[in-house]
Write an enzyme that holds these catalytic residues in place. Structure first.
Site, PDB file in Angstrom:
ATOM      1  N   ASN A 175      -4.999   5.484  -7.115  1.00 56.76           N
ATOM      2  CA  ASN A 175      -5.712   6.919  -6.813  1.00 56.76           C
ATOM      3  C   ASN A 175      -4.843   8.098  -7.591  1.00 56.76           C
ATOM      4  OD1 ASN A 175      -3.992   6.853  -4.645  1.00 56.76           O
ATOM      5  ND2 ASN A 175      -5.384   8.039  -3.478  1.00 56.76           N
ATOM      6  N   ASP A 206       0.818   2.706   3.721  1.00 52.95           N
ATOM      7  CA  ASP A 206      -0.096   3.882   3.376  1.00 52.95           C
ATOM      8  C   ASP A 206       0.546   4.938   3.327  1.00 52.95           C
ATOM      9  OD1 ASP A 206      -2.400   4.958   2.304  1.00 52.95           O
ATOM     10  OD2 ASP A 206      -3.520   5.041   4.362  1.00 52.95           O
ATOM     11  N   LEU A 263       2.464   6.427  -4.970  1.00 55.83           N
ATOM     12  CA  LEU A 263       3.554   7.162  -5.379  1.00 55.83           C
ATOM     13  C   LEU A 263       2.966   8.587  -6.412  1.00 55.83           C
ATOM     14  CD1 LEU A 263       5.264   3.905  -6.522  1.00 55.83           C
ATOM     15  CD2 LEU A 263       5.782   5.362  -4.715  1.00 55.83           C
ATOM     16  N   HIS A 280       0.919  -1.186  -0.073  1.00 57.02           N
ATOM     17  CA  HIS A 280       0.065  -0.045  -0.025  1.00 57.02           C
ATOM     18  C   HIS A 280       0.929   1.385  -0.073  1.00 57.02           C
ATOM     19  CE1 HIS A 280      -3.919   1.738   1.621  1.00 57.02           C
ATOM     20  NE2 HIS A 280      -3.438   2.585   0.987  1.00 57.02           N
TER      21      HIS A 280
HETATM   22 ZN   LIG Z   1      -7.085   3.833   2.145  1.00 56.54          ZN
END
Ligand SMILES: [Zn+2]
Length: 429
Positions: free
Chosen positions: A90, A303, A59, A56
């Protein structure tokens, strides 16, 4: 190709051994190996672990190259001991077609610091309305196996069911950002005593737990693989434990920041601590550590969410959620899991390399430190403690929640297929 002899490292924290890296593989592990023609890396006292794998990472390229690029994020990853990272979808444009995932994959190859493994979006434009071209992304050069609308929850249960059914065809997995959107409208921090006192709209634990409960039932029903992103509550751990006991094919990750920090950080109103899902309570942190220790939570995933200064240095309510994570992930795990006795070094390798590689179906990562295996590994000085200086980060962004905090462990070297990407703590390119 240069041959390297790593002298005196401790594989998995055990007995000292020499490790010979040749032609991209571990050619030998043993005592007093001859250095014939090899470049010697002195590693006395350093712990050797398989290269870390992140499920996760954001970049930001294409679209927000002012916050991070594939190259700068790859460099931060290498410095953190990673040899492979999954790049979240995303971006702008969204990675919802074979074209975009192949672009990200190629940029990763060009940077050459870690293997960048693109994640494909579940739905077109992350809009949660119709499925993206999952099969085309799976068949592309990027060979996508992990699909996620991360940042958004696939909230529609019928759509989530179809995604789970679809990815079975190519042994894929849907990685869910579990957040029931109707319960988190305007949410700014964990919903509890503190949010009430600070006057910030709360993000209730139930908004995460409701989606995880729903999705493990769906995954069990259709017999598909589900992965739960950034689990943050004690209740989520209980639901996962129940689902696994019933044989559901569910895996889960926890972030370093959810293992270390709590909603007390919000008292400062410093937006560097704003993140989604939010930092939770002491009791949640304790349950997450226990869940990671007993394997209910499979993996640590960063993350890593770089943000440009203008998106982060504003009032709390306006700031974007997210924080850096790649460079300090291992240090945080050393502090929260190793120094507390919850995990040994083999356990760290399992949760940060072996299992995330298995979830992402990466064949060449998460392999044991053994003769004949790909030479993807890191050397860690576990004893050094240092204060985190965001200005020294390889990331293009500076939103580290650990700024000024002293953490243990320094990644001294990282090798990707036998070539150093980090030596003496510095990126080699
Ligand atoms: Zn998330």
């Amino acid at each position: 190709m240069t041959t390297y002899l790593i002298r005196g490292a401790r594989p998995y924290g055990g007995e000292a051994a020499d490790i010979l890296l040749e032609d991209g593989r571990i050619a030998a592990i043993g005592r007093q190996l001859p250095a014939t023609g090899a470049e010697v890396v002195e590693a006395g006292g350093l712990v050797a672990l398989p290269g870390l794998v992140d499920l996760h990472t954001h970049l930001r390229e294409p679209g927000r190259e002012d916050a991070e690029t594939v190259e700068t994020g790859s460099r931060a990853a290498a410095r953190g001991g990673f040899t492979a990272v999954h790049a979240m979808a995303n971006t702008d444009p969204v990675a919802d077609t074979a074209g975009v995932v192949e672009q990200v994959w190629r940029l990763g190859q060009e940077a050459g610091l870690v293997d960048v493994v693109p994640v494909g979006a579940v739905t077109v434009g992350l809009k949660g309305e119709r499925l993206a071209e999952l099969g085309a992304m799976a068949d592309s050069a990027a060979r996508v196996r992990v699909f996620s609308d991360d940042g958004h929850c696939v909230a529609d249960p019928a759509l989530m069911r179809r995604a789970l059914e679809y990815v079975k065809a190519f042994d894929g997995v849907v990685a869910q950002h579990a957040e029931e959107p109707r319960l988190t409208v305007g949410a700014q921090m964990h919903e509890g005593d503190r949010s009430a006192r600070l006057g910030l709209t709360g993000w209730p634990a139930a908004a995460e737990e409701a989606i995880i409960a729903r999705d493990v039932l769906l995954a069990g029903h259709v017999g598909a693989r589900l992965h739960v992103c950034h689990v943050s509550t004690a209740g989520s751990v209980e639901i996962l434990r129940w689902a696994k006991s019933r044989g559901v094919q569910v895996t889960a990750e926890v972030t370093p920041h959810h293992l270390l920090l709590t909603d007390a950080c919000a008292e400062s109103y410093d937006p560097v601590f704003k993140v989604n899902p939010p930092l939770r309570t002491d009791a949640d942190v304790e349950a997450l550590r226990a869940g990671l220790a007993d394997g209910t939570i499979d993996a640590v995933a960063t993350d890593h969410a770089p943000h440009a200064v203008e998106d982060k240095e504003s009032e709390w309510a306006q700031a974007r959620p997210g924080m850096l994570g790649l460079e300090q992930a291992l240090s945080v795990v050393v502090e929260t899991m190793v120094e507390t006795g919850l995990l040994d070094w083999a356990g760290v390798a399992d949760r940060m390399s072996v299992r995330p590689a298995a979830i992402g179906r990466l064949q060449k990562h998460g392999r044991p430190l053994a003769e004949g295996e790909p030479a993807n590994l890191l050397l860690l000085d576990p004893a050094t403690r240092a204060s985190v200086d965001p200005a020294a980060s390889a990331s293009r962004s500076r939103n580290s929640p650990y700024a000024g905090r002293e953490l243990p462990g320094r990644v001294v070297a990282t090798f990707l297929r036998g070539t150093p990407t980090v030596l003496d703590g510095k990126a080699t390119r």
